[in-house]
Design a protein around this motif. Sequence first.
Motif, PDB file in Angstrom:
ATOM      1  N   ARG A 117       4.279  13.524 -24.560  1.00  0.00           N
ATOM      2  CA  ARG A 117       4.812  12.605 -25.196  1.00  0.00           C
ATOM      3  C   ARG A 117       4.027  11.139 -25.193  1.00  0.00           C
ATOM      4  O   ARG A 117       4.047  10.436 -26.067  1.00  0.00           O
ATOM      5  N   ASP A 118       3.340  11.168 -24.183  1.00  0.00           N
ATOM      6  CA  ASP A 118       2.363   9.836 -23.923  1.00  0.00           C
ATOM      7  C   ASP A 118       1.300   9.895 -25.143  1.00  0.00           C
ATOM      8  O   ASP A 118       0.779   8.918 -25.583  1.00  0.00           O
ATOM      9  N   LEU A 119       0.757  11.264 -25.384  1.00  0.00           N
ATOM     10  CA  LEU A 119      -0.366  11.120 -26.136  1.00  0.00           C
ATOM     11  C   LEU A 119      -0.149  11.336 -27.719  1.00  0.00           C
ATOM     12  O   LEU A 119      -0.601  10.671 -28.509  1.00  0.00           O
ATOM     13  N   VAL A 120       1.162  11.808 -27.941  1.00  0.00           N
ATOM     14  CA  VAL A 120       1.623  12.102 -29.249  1.00  0.00           C
ATOM     15  C   VAL A 120       2.581  11.090 -29.942  1.00  0.00           C
ATOM     16  O   VAL A 120       2.766  10.657 -31.116  1.00  0.00           O
ATOM     17  N   GLU A 121       3.574  11.117 -29.221  1.00  0.00           N
ATOM     18  CA  GLU A 121       4.808  10.480 -29.459  1.00  0.00           C
ATOM     19  C   GLU A 121       5.293   8.967 -29.354  1.00  0.00           C
ATOM     20  O   GLU A 121       5.880   8.201 -30.031  1.00  0.00           O
ATOM     21  N   ILE A 122       4.409   8.291 -28.139  1.00  0.00           N
ATOM     22  CA  ILE A 122       4.673   7.012 -27.963  1.00  0.00           C
ATOM     23  C   ILE A 122       3.202   6.344 -28.190  1.00  0.00           C
ATOM     24  O   ILE A 122       2.150   6.897 -27.754  1.00  0.00           O
TER      25      ILE A 122
ATOM     26  N   ASN B 197      -3.404   6.644 -31.473  1.00  0.00           N
ATOM     27  CA  ASN B 197      -3.352   7.992 -30.498  1.00  0.00           C
ATOM     28  C   ASN B 197      -3.845   9.106 -31.000  1.00  0.00           C
ATOM     29  O   ASN B 197      -4.472   9.777 -30.133  1.00  0.00           O
ATOM     30  N   ARG B 198      -3.859   9.173 -32.356  1.00  0.00           N
ATOM     31  CA  ARG B 198      -4.766  10.506 -32.994  1.00  0.00           C
ATOM     32  C   ARG B 198      -6.158  10.279 -32.367  1.00  0.00           C
ATOM     33  O   ARG B 198      -6.913  11.429 -32.066  1.00  0.00           O
ATOM     34  N   CYS B 199      -6.665   9.110 -32.560  1.00  0.00           N
ATOM     35  CA  CYS B 199      -8.154   8.825 -32.179  1.00  0.00           C
ATOM     36  C   CYS B 199      -8.315   9.077 -30.739  1.00  0.00           C
ATOM     37  O   CYS B 199      -9.235   9.668 -30.268  1.00  0.00           O
ATOM     38  N   PHE B 200      -7.430   8.773 -29.948  1.00  0.00           N
ATOM     39  CA  PHE B 200      -7.568   8.944 -28.436  1.00  0.00           C
ATOM     40  C   PHE B 200      -7.552  10.297 -27.998  1.00  0.00           C
ATOM     41  O   PHE B 200      -8.135  10.784 -27.008  1.00  0.00           O
ATOM     42  N   LEU B 201      -6.793  11.097 -28.797  1.00  0.00           N
ATOM     43  CA  LEU B 201      -6.367  12.503 -28.408  1.00  0.00           C
ATOM     44  C   LEU B 201      -7.651  13.218 -28.724  1.00  0.00           C
ATOM     45  O   LEU B 201      -8.114  13.796 -27.950  1.00  0.00           O
ATOM     46  N   TYR B 202      -8.286  12.976 -29.796  1.00  0.00           N
ATOM     47  CA  TYR B 202      -9.658  13.627 -30.200  1.00  0.00           C
ATOM     48  C   TYR B 202     -10.789  13.167 -29.051  1.00  0.00           C
ATOM     49  O   TYR B 202     -11.605  13.923 -28.834  1.00  0.00           O
ATOM     50  N   HIS B 203     -10.784  12.144 -28.702  1.00  0.00           N
ATOM     51  CA  HIS B 203     -11.779  11.585 -27.478  1.00  0.00           C
ATOM     52  C   HIS B 203     -11.591  12.317 -26.290  1.00  0.00           C
ATOM     53  O   HIS B 203     -12.438  12.162 -25.378  1.00  0.00           O
TER      54      HIS B 203
ATOM     55  N   ALA C 266      -9.169   4.895 -27.944  1.00  0.00           N
ATOM     56  CA  ALA C 266      -8.429   4.985 -29.098  1.00  0.00           C
ATOM     57  C   ALA C 266      -8.756   4.128 -30.329  1.00  0.00           C
ATOM     58  O   ALA C 266      -8.348   4.307 -31.489  1.00  0.00           O
ATOM     59  N   LEU C 267      -9.971   3.401 -30.159  1.00  0.00           N
ATOM     60  CA  LEU C 267     -10.417   2.677 -31.236  1.00  0.00           C
ATOM     61  C   LEU C 267     -11.722   2.951 -31.896  1.00  0.00           C
ATOM     62  O   LEU C 267     -12.238   2.107 -32.794  1.00  0.00           O
TER      63      LEU C 267
END
Length: 521
Positions: free
Chosen positions: A172-177, A214-220, A200-201
Amino acid sequence: MEPMKPHQKRFDVIVAGGGHNGLVAACYLAKAGKSVLLLEAEAELGGATASVKPFPDYDARLSRYSYLVSLLPDQIVADLGIQFKTLPRSVASYTPYDRAGREDGLLVAAEWDEPTADSFRRLTGSDREGAAWREFYGGIAALAQRLAPSLLQPLKRAAELKSAMGLPEVWRDLVEIPIGEVIRDRFGDDLVRGVVLTDALIGTFVPPDDLQANRCFLYHLIGNGTGQWRVPQGGMGALVRELQRIATRHGVVIQLRAKVAALDSGPMGVHVETESGESYTAKDLLFAAAPQHLARLRGRAVPESLEGSQLKINMLLSRLPRLKSGVDPRLAFAGTFHVNERFSQLEAAYTAARAGELPQPLPLELYCHTLTDPSILSAELNENGFHTLTLFGLHTPAKLFDADPKRAKALAAERALASLNQYLLDPIESVLAPCRDGSLAIEVKSPLDLEADISLPRGNIFHRDLDFPFLDDAPGVGDRPLWGAETDDPHIYLAGAGARRGGGVSGIAGHNAAMALLTRG
Ligand SMILES: Cc1cc2nc3c(=O)[nH]c(=O)nc-3n(C[C@H](O)[C@H](O)[C@H](O)COP(=O)(O)OP(=O)(O)OC[C@H]3O[C@@H](n4cnc5c(N)ncnc54)[C@H](O)[C@@H]3O)c2cc1C
């Protein structure tokens, strides 16, 4: 396989683009017995993974564009027999600050330890923020371990993947919010919040509450199941040299200065023409450059995407600069050195850049490759205490450079160095290696340079906006497994960073395109 006949024009597969993803795809396909032609537009392979000697007076091979490795899966390294090592950094990050006239820094070790806990305490006055940090990153580490293997498998749908992960709160924290909201909720200190937000940036021009962040954060954070960012031994070019060796061994035919300028596709396969007038046919085309270029070649609408938004500066230093905080620079620069990246500063920088202003102070991060891997410098430079420094500036979108590219680049570089100098006892200019022509050993790349040098659309380092690593489409795609490489043409696949789950130095897009082709019915 058979070596290429002098004028061979027909292949099983053509790979367009000789960045690391194109090379990975070519290696998998050739290893599986396909005849493969790889066409690269430039005179050198590697794209964003090239190493160069930018300063002719010095024997220093710098990773010109990408510089750290996290996302490259061990499985690809093992499958292809890639002899390429990445080295761990002892320090995760150092963030200098000045609080009420007191110069200090937040030092985070690669593994949590007492000095790290103490560093959080000195910054925030209690153990609360350190505990929040450990809890947050602990959850992400657990998710990374479960999620990473799925990147090399056919795509799952969001709900299916979420349930397979078994960590609904982390998901939820990484994908939904929006990640900005999550960070504000979990952390209280502006500087700590900013350090978390930077992941994330990277190369992504959005505010903290945009899900693109979030997408950038997840891959990092999920690379290779650990999210650890490691130093490529020998520089990023070492990976390219290895992939070239393996591709050649398996019989891949490589043509340089062979930009695909036209393509045509029909039931029998694809036909491509290069800018220099060579033409080739194949059953399938793997396009390992940006999807925007593919769209243009096919006469289709170019997909919308954010533009690139980073400044890359490569430097050679005659010695490391001392810091105002008094910390040993060998510690401070060994990990990611954050400069003016507090949460509020990142928000202000975004707002300024959005309004057409170059941010001041410019948020940026640095790292010193040679503290972990001195092999990119000659023995003489090492003996004399030289080091490299890599600077990555945030929130400098391409549009800020359009009107007057040269002037804007000079101003951006000036602001970047001024931002860094705020925390240095020795101004960075005083330790840059001098060149014989009177210049200093510093190379600056704006987003427009990245487009001109290596065809990154508007300098976007991921080719286009990152996607989450799952299918979120409405039902109706069919039962066929999808790899994120497919296009609406059964003979054309995306094999570069712009494929779903591409982006970054990972080889995943190359692997997945090859698998899509090899496993189709
Ligand atoms: C400044 C910078 C810093 C980065 N830092 C990192 C980092 O530290 N870690 C990380 O993981 N990622 C980083 N990245 C992102 C990462 O490097 C890229 O996402 C990744 O390397 C893309 O690889 P690729 O093979 O898909 O594409 P590319 O490397 O873009 O290669 C595509 C190739 O296709 C060629 N080409 C283009 N058009 C044609 C055509 N028509 N015909 C034939 N060839 C064509 C290009 O010349 C190029 O060689 C960074 C990127 C940049 C630019």
